[in-house]
Design a protein around this motif. Structure first.
Motif, PDB file in Angstrom:
ATOM      1  N   LEU A  91      69.714  80.427  65.646  1.00 45.47           N
ATOM      2  CA  LEU A  91      69.559  79.035  66.059  1.00 45.47           C
ATOM      3  C   LEU A  91      69.994  78.118  64.935  1.00 45.47           C
ATOM      4  N   PRO A  92      70.670  77.005  65.249  1.00 43.91           N
ATOM      5  CA  PRO A  92      71.048  76.056  64.204  1.00 43.91           C
ATOM      6  C   PRO A  92      69.808  75.566  63.461  1.00 43.91           C
ATOM      7  N   PRO A  93      69.841  75.509  62.132  1.00 46.77           N
ATOM      8  CA  PRO A  93      68.660  75.072  61.379  1.00 46.77           C
ATOM      9  C   PRO A  93      68.280  73.642  61.714  1.00 46.77           C
ATOM     10  N   GLY A  94      66.971  73.411  61.858  1.00 51.40           N
ATOM     11  CA  GLY A  94      66.483  72.067  62.117  1.00 51.40           C
ATOM     12  C   GLY A  94      66.651  71.597  63.539  1.00 51.40           C
ATOM     13  N   VAL A  95      67.104  72.476  64.446  1.00 53.83           N
ATOM     14  CA  VAL A  95      67.316  72.094  65.838  1.00 53.83           C
ATOM     15  C   VAL A  95      66.171  72.621  66.682  1.00 53.83           C
ATOM     16  N   GLU A  96      65.537  71.723  67.444  1.00 53.70           N
ATOM     17  CA  GLU A  96      64.421  72.118  68.299  1.00 53.70           C
ATOM     18  C   GLU A  96      64.959  72.693  69.609  1.00 53.70           C
ATOM     19  N   VAL A  97      64.197  73.630  70.205  1.00 58.45           N
ATOM     20  CA  VAL A  97      64.657  74.341  71.393  1.00 58.45           C
ATOM     21  C   VAL A  97      63.636  74.215  72.525  1.00 58.45           C
ATOM     22  N   VAL A  98      64.134  73.945  73.730  1.00 60.08           N
ATOM     23  CA  VAL A  98      63.328  73.981  74.953  1.00 60.08           C
ATOM     24  C   VAL A  98      64.047  74.907  75.922  1.00 60.08           C
ATOM     25  N   VAL A  99      63.308  75.815  76.549  1.00 59.50           N
ATOM     26  CA  VAL A  99      63.892  76.780  77.471  1.00 59.50           C
ATOM     27  C   VAL A  99      63.390  76.508  78.877  1.00 59.50           C
ATOM     28  N   VAL A 100      64.296  76.539  79.851  1.00 56.03           N
ATOM     29  CA  VAL A 100      63.946  76.351  81.254  1.00 56.03           C
ATOM     30  C   VAL A 100      63.817  77.718  81.916  1.00 56.03           C
ATOM     31  N   ASP A 101      62.738  77.894  82.719  1.00 56.48           N
ATOM     32  CA  ASP A 101      62.609  79.088  83.555  1.00 56.48           C
ATOM     33  C   ASP A 101      62.573  80.370  82.735  1.00 56.48           C
ATOM     34  N   SER A 102      61.488  80.587  81.992  1.00 56.16           N
ATOM     35  CA  SER A 102      61.362  81.811  81.210  1.00 56.16           C
ATOM     36  C   SER A 102      59.892  82.116  80.975  1.00 56.16           C
ATOM     37  N   ASP A 103      59.648  83.262  80.335  1.00 58.59           N
ATOM     38  CA  ASP A 103      58.274  83.618  79.985  1.00 58.59           C
ATOM     39  C   ASP A 103      58.109  83.651  78.465  1.00 58.59           C
TER      40      ASP A 103
END
Length: 333
Positions: free
Chosen positions: A133-145
């Protein structure tokens, strides 16, 4: 900025405050500065802003396919919500969901300079250590566990499947057959698990799952199989497209919906109400999913720390003309 300040007869600091939307500028002065900006053709330099603030005001979106209505409606809501918050989106489609392609998508987003990433695809593709993941980048995931690792936004798949199955049982059907989505899909598996659990809790037989791939064609093939099952009076399809395929197969085999077979879908696409008969289906609020994705991404940026856990968007059953009580046996009465 200095040119605008001279033209408007104000300080460069005042121009900066107007350009960045800060409060505390007299409205008359703000109007004067904006008029000078328009006359001189001045536009704030987003690159310079990013260097100063450390934010690019851009959200990257990685999506596996643009061919499904659900993904397109979620993407539309993400773009609308991001724009309302003053953010742009950068879209990276992934043609083939392999580790290499996903890794390449994250690398490209890192080069394009984004503040956060929303991922609309199967989360297991993020599990490999080769995906950085790019450093300092926040992540949100759709449709997962993956709520223990990322911020996740999802439709309440299980409750929707439960509602669909219970509706058919309440109408008097002895059991409910299920046309499921692909095995690799978390959404498909959650719907199938909830369907099975609902039948087991009611003490009803659990038929063998018929597997589709979300397409109407796969629903058609499943329908040809189910039409040969004399005990099949009710079917829960994992999406509306496969339900449409069931309609075609049943019609070709001389079965009427809902007189001979009741059908429930999942998604509530706009076209579902125009099926013949109108389709009973589980409504998903794709717009709300997209809005909450942006909200959680911006929350992480504001808080300055990662966010984990799952946000579930409720579903509800929309009852239309494709479901009814089973027809009594021919020799009844």
């Amino acid at each position: 900025m200095a040119d605008v300040a001279r033209h408007a007869g104000v300080s460069a600091q005042t121009v900066s405050r107007v350009a960045n939307g800060y409060e505390g500028v007299v409205e008359e002065t703000r109007a004067l500065v904006l008029a000078s900006m328009r006359e001189l053709g001045y536009r704030p330099n987003s690159a310079a802003r990013a260097l100063k603030s450390g934010q690019f005001r851009t959200i990257g979106v990685i999506v596996f396919t643009l061919s499904t209505t659900g993904n397109m409606r979620t993407l539309e809501a993400i773009a609308t919500s991001a724009a309302a918050a003053g953010y742009a989106i950068t879209l990276i489609p992934v043609a083939v969901p392999t580790q290499s392609d996903v890794r390449g998508a994250f690398t490209r987003l890192g080069e394009l300079a984004v503040d956060a990433v929303i991922v609309i695809m199967e989360v297991h593709l993020l599990d490999s250590s080769t995906v950085t993941l790019p450093p300092g980048v926040e992540v949100v995931v759709v449709d997962s566990d993956a709520g223990d690792r990322y911020a996740v936004v999802d439709t309440d798949q299980a409750d929707g499947a439960r509602q669909a199955t219970e509706h058919l049982l309440d109408l008097g059907h002895g059991t409910v057959w299920h046309v499921a989505g692909p095995e690799a899909s978390f959404a498909a598996e959650r719907r199938a698990q909830a369907w099975r659990a609902t039948l087991e809790a009611a003490g009803r037989p659990v038929p063998e799952v018929v597997r589709g791939d979300w397409s109407a064609e796969s629903g058609y093939r499943a329908g040809l199989t189910l039409a040969t099952e004399p005990t099949c009076t009710a079917v829960f399809a994992a999406n509306d497209q496969m339900a449409l395929g069931l309609y075609r197969a049943f019609a070709e085999k001389g079965l009427r919906v809902p007189e001979d077979v009741s059908v429930v879908g999942f998604d509530d696409y706009p076209e579902a109400a125009s099926f013949s008969p109108p389709l009973t289906t589980v409504h998903q609020d794709f717009s709300e999913v997209g809005r909450r994705c942006v909200d959680r991404a911006l929350h992480q940026l504001t808080a300055g720390e990662p966010d984990v856990g799952t946000t579930l968007v409720p579903t509800h059953l929309v009852v239309r003309g494709s479901t009814g009580a089973p027809r009594p046996p021919a020799d009844a009465g």
